[in-house]
Design an enzyme around this catalytic site. Structure first.
Site, PDB file in Angstrom:
ATOM      1  N   LEU A  51      -4.552  13.436   7.245  1.00 47.35           N
ATOM      2  CA  LEU A  51      -3.199  13.112   6.812  1.00 47.35           C
ATOM      3  C   LEU A  51      -3.080  13.030   5.303  1.00 47.35           C
ATOM      4  O   LEU A  51      -2.042  13.367   4.738  1.00 47.35           O
ATOM      5  CB  LEU A  51      -2.751  11.782   7.434  1.00 47.35           C
TER       6      LEU A  51
ATOM      7  N   ASP B 253       1.797  -1.009  -6.002  1.00 47.78           N
ATOM      8  CA  ASP B 253       1.575   0.442  -5.970  1.00 47.78           C
ATOM      9  C   ASP B 253       2.625   1.122  -5.103  1.00 47.78           C
ATOM     10  O   ASP B 253       2.312   1.993  -4.285  1.00 47.78           O
ATOM     11  CB  ASP B 253       0.168   0.755  -5.457  1.00 47.78           C
TER      12      ASP B 253
END
Length: 650
Positions: free
Chosen positions: A308, A425
């Site tokens: 992924l 983040d």
């Protein structure tokens, strides 16, 4: 409004329709004559409203009192047992008593709301959750379940958020969607606590400074093959418990791996215990050896699928369980660096897992399990098939869809901040979308705790983490910063990316032309030059200058000799308006406050949800375990393979 039923006279035998001709005793006759007992009729009318007894509490008129009353038997000449009179009175009154029970979920009428709103009550109602708000308030045709108010810093009880029609208005009074979650700011604690984090002495890292009573040795660390003769004064659990099978053989060496200091005991180790197997030399058996290494992981969660994504923290792959066909996303953490000890590496891995497994929210990815195999750690999470970056770059998102995704992102950030956590983040790559169109935040490798329960202080973060376009400017110029303000800045950058399909700037430095023009203000007078404005920004130390000098950057954007000076002056814009003019009109106010250069003046998550535009966004959400889609838009889910390449920067 209280209804007082008519009072009738009755005897103590309870026969209100007729009286007996012959009295049973003289005692009962005296009670009939001396005691005045009033009672409601046998079949009183049904009460449509609750009865207020406080109005008749101090009156002396027995006829106006809704309940039977008995006069004191003190004035009776002949002796009457007061206990007998009281018992007979209670049995008679209970015969005509009809209890009224109102279910707690019943919705009162408008008149009752007005009445109870003015009355003083000592009953403390539980706080309204989001599901309760949706269940108790009618929804307008164009809104979703999230019509709850935006949270302000001084948000109080929910009385003032209700209108006369029983619905919740869409102004600043409404409680936010994250009000049901406990806020870390509510657990303030004692500011004078001597054991607060800021008042504690620094931790001593030198082993020689640690008191002897806190120094522990592993069992069998200094033991020879002849037993515990080296340290006669030390106690161990083996010396306290008799062991008839204590043999000084290979088992003593094996006990070293079961120390209480070994962090691997927290993980579900699926390593094979057969140590006699040797690694195969043949290259043709490499795939078989790989499956043998992950035998426990494969048995529980299936086999590895396609990749992924990958990053600095590790790589994520798909695993499909063969028993029920359920798909998981499994993150393989990065390998341990040579400079890291095994203890430090395990601590970093456990920190990310502990944070993720403690979060349960619709807009937060669900962390399910962590597995250790062959000194590698695997984190098992729920699988979301779509990533936000591919959806944004597909160009199929409508503006209501962008608004919905942005509010879902803010809902996840609000939940994190209410738990005392900051992500640090946030970016499009760390946002995924599941099949129910729910945006979920992933990757908590950079998350920090900024507020601990019962602590009054905010723990500032340190270090520069995240991607350059999403970085807040204070992370580059300050050693310590508030991580909450960093999440707010990154969320605003994500909205600009979704609305414009491009980054506002490459990195938040003055060497970047777009960011430098964003930081500059329009000159207040003709004498003030852009160089003076940049010098003022430099003194405030809000942004980093970068490696290029200011004059060189200014000269690179000076008007060309072939270009008219007036037209160039019109095209050059300074300040936040340079970016905000490209955004929809209703979004400019809150985005401008979220992109405030000064982190102290920047909006926090409470003030963001206090904005009218944020409150009016129709958002897809979960209500009572059911998926509620917004009627204003349809989400265009695009897989990563279908997304086109990002457009080139001009």
């Amino acid at each position: 409004m209280s209804v007082t039923p008519p009072n009738v006279q009755f005897n103590l035998n309870g026969d209100s329709d007729h009286k007996s001709d012959n009295s049973s005793s003289s005692l009962e006759n005296k009670l009939d004559t001396e005691l005045k007992i009033t009672s409601p009729p046998r079949n009183p009318p049904q009460r449509l409203h609750p009865v207020d007894f406080s109005e008749h509490a101090d009156t002396d008129d027995d006829m106006n009192h809704p309940l039977p009353r008995v006069q004191s038997p003190v004035h009776i000449k002949n002796h009457i047992d007061p206990k007998l009179a009281e018992d007979r009175y209670r049995s008679s009154a209970a015969r005509h008593f009809e209890p009224i029970s109102i279910p707690p979920s019943a919705i009162t009428s408008e008149d009752e709301d007005d009445y109870h709103g003015s009355a003083n009550s000592s009953t403390v109602l539980p706080p309204r959750t989001e599901n309760a708000l949706h269940a108790a308030s009618p929804k307008p045709s164009g809104s979703t379940g999230y019509t709850s108010p935006a949270l302000s810093q001084n948000s109080g009880s929910g009385g003032e958020g209700e209108s006369d029609e029983g619905s919740f208005n869409t102004q600043h009074h409404r409680s936010p969607i994250f009000q049901a979650y406990p806020s870390s700011e509510d657990l303030v604690g004692d500011p004078n606590d001597p054991y607060r984090r800021t008042r504690r002495a620094p931790i001593k890292t030198n082993p020689h400074d640690i008191p002897s009573q806190f120094i522990f040795r592993k069992l069998g660390l200094h033991h020879g093959k002849h037993g515990h003769h080296g340290h006669s004064g030390s106690l161990s659990l083996k010396s306290l418990v008799p062991n008839h099978h204590d043999k000084h053989d290979k088992h003593d060496k094996h006990e070293k791996h079961h120390s209480s200091l070994d962090l691997r005991r927290f993980f579900k180790s699926h390593q094979k215990t057969d140590k006699e197997k040797k690694p195969s030399v043949s290259k043709s058996k490499s795939s078989a050896n790989l499956q043998d290494d992950h035998f426990g992981l494969f048995k529980k969660y299936g086999k590895f699928g396609r990749m992924l994504g990958s990053g600095a923290g590790g790589s994520v792959r798909i695993m499909k369980r063969s028993s029920d066909g359920k798909i998981f996303a499994v993150k393989e953490f990065r390998a341990r660096r040579p400079t890291e000890t095994e203890r430090e590496y395990a601590r970093k891995v456990t920190a990310e897992f502990c944070i993720g497994s403690a979060l349960h929210h619709t807009n937060i990815i669900e962390t399910l399990d962590i597995v250790e195999e062959n000194k590698k750690f695997y984190e098992v999470m729920e699988y979301a098939p779509y990533d936000m970056f591919s959806i944004v770059m597909s160009g199929k998102m409508t503006m209501p869809e962008v608004y919905c995704c942005f509010k879902q992102l803010l809902s996840g950030v609000a939940y994190l901040h209410s738990m005392g956590l900051a992500h640090r983040d946030l970016k499009l790559d760390n946002l995924v979308v599941d099949s129910n169109c729910f945006v979920k935040i992933i990757d908590f490798g950079s998350a920090v705790v900024f507020k601990y329960p019962f602590e009054a202080d905010i723990v500032e973060a340190t270090g520069v983490v995240g991607s350059d376009p999403y970085l807040a400017p204070e992370t580059l110029v300050r050693k310590l910063y508030d991580p909450r303000a960093v999440d707010i800045w990154s969320s605003a950058i994500i909205f600009c990316c979704m609305a414009l399909r491009r980054f506002p700037w490459k990195y938040p430095k003055l060497s970047d032309n777009s960011f430098r023009l964003f930081c500059m203000k329009q000159p207040s007078n003709d004498a003030e030059s852009p160089s003076d404005i940049l010098a003022d920004i430099k003194k405030q130390r809000l942004v980093e200058q970068g490696c290029e000098p200011i004059r060189k950057t200014d000269e690179s954007h000076s008007p060309n000799s072939k270009t008219d000076n007036s037209s160039t002056h019109k095209q050059e814009l300074y300040g936040p308006w340079r970016l905000l003019r490209l955004l929809p009109r209703e979004t400019r106010a809150v985005i401008a406050h979220m992109l405030e250069l000064d982190p102290v003046k920047r909006y926090d998550i409470h003030r963001v949800f206090a904005d009218n535009w944020i409150n009016d966004i129709s958002m897809c959400h979960m209500e009572n375990g059911k998926v509620i889609h917004s009627p204003t838009h349809v989400h265009n889910l695009v897989a990563s393979e279908e997304s086109p390449a990002p457009p080139a920067k001009h």
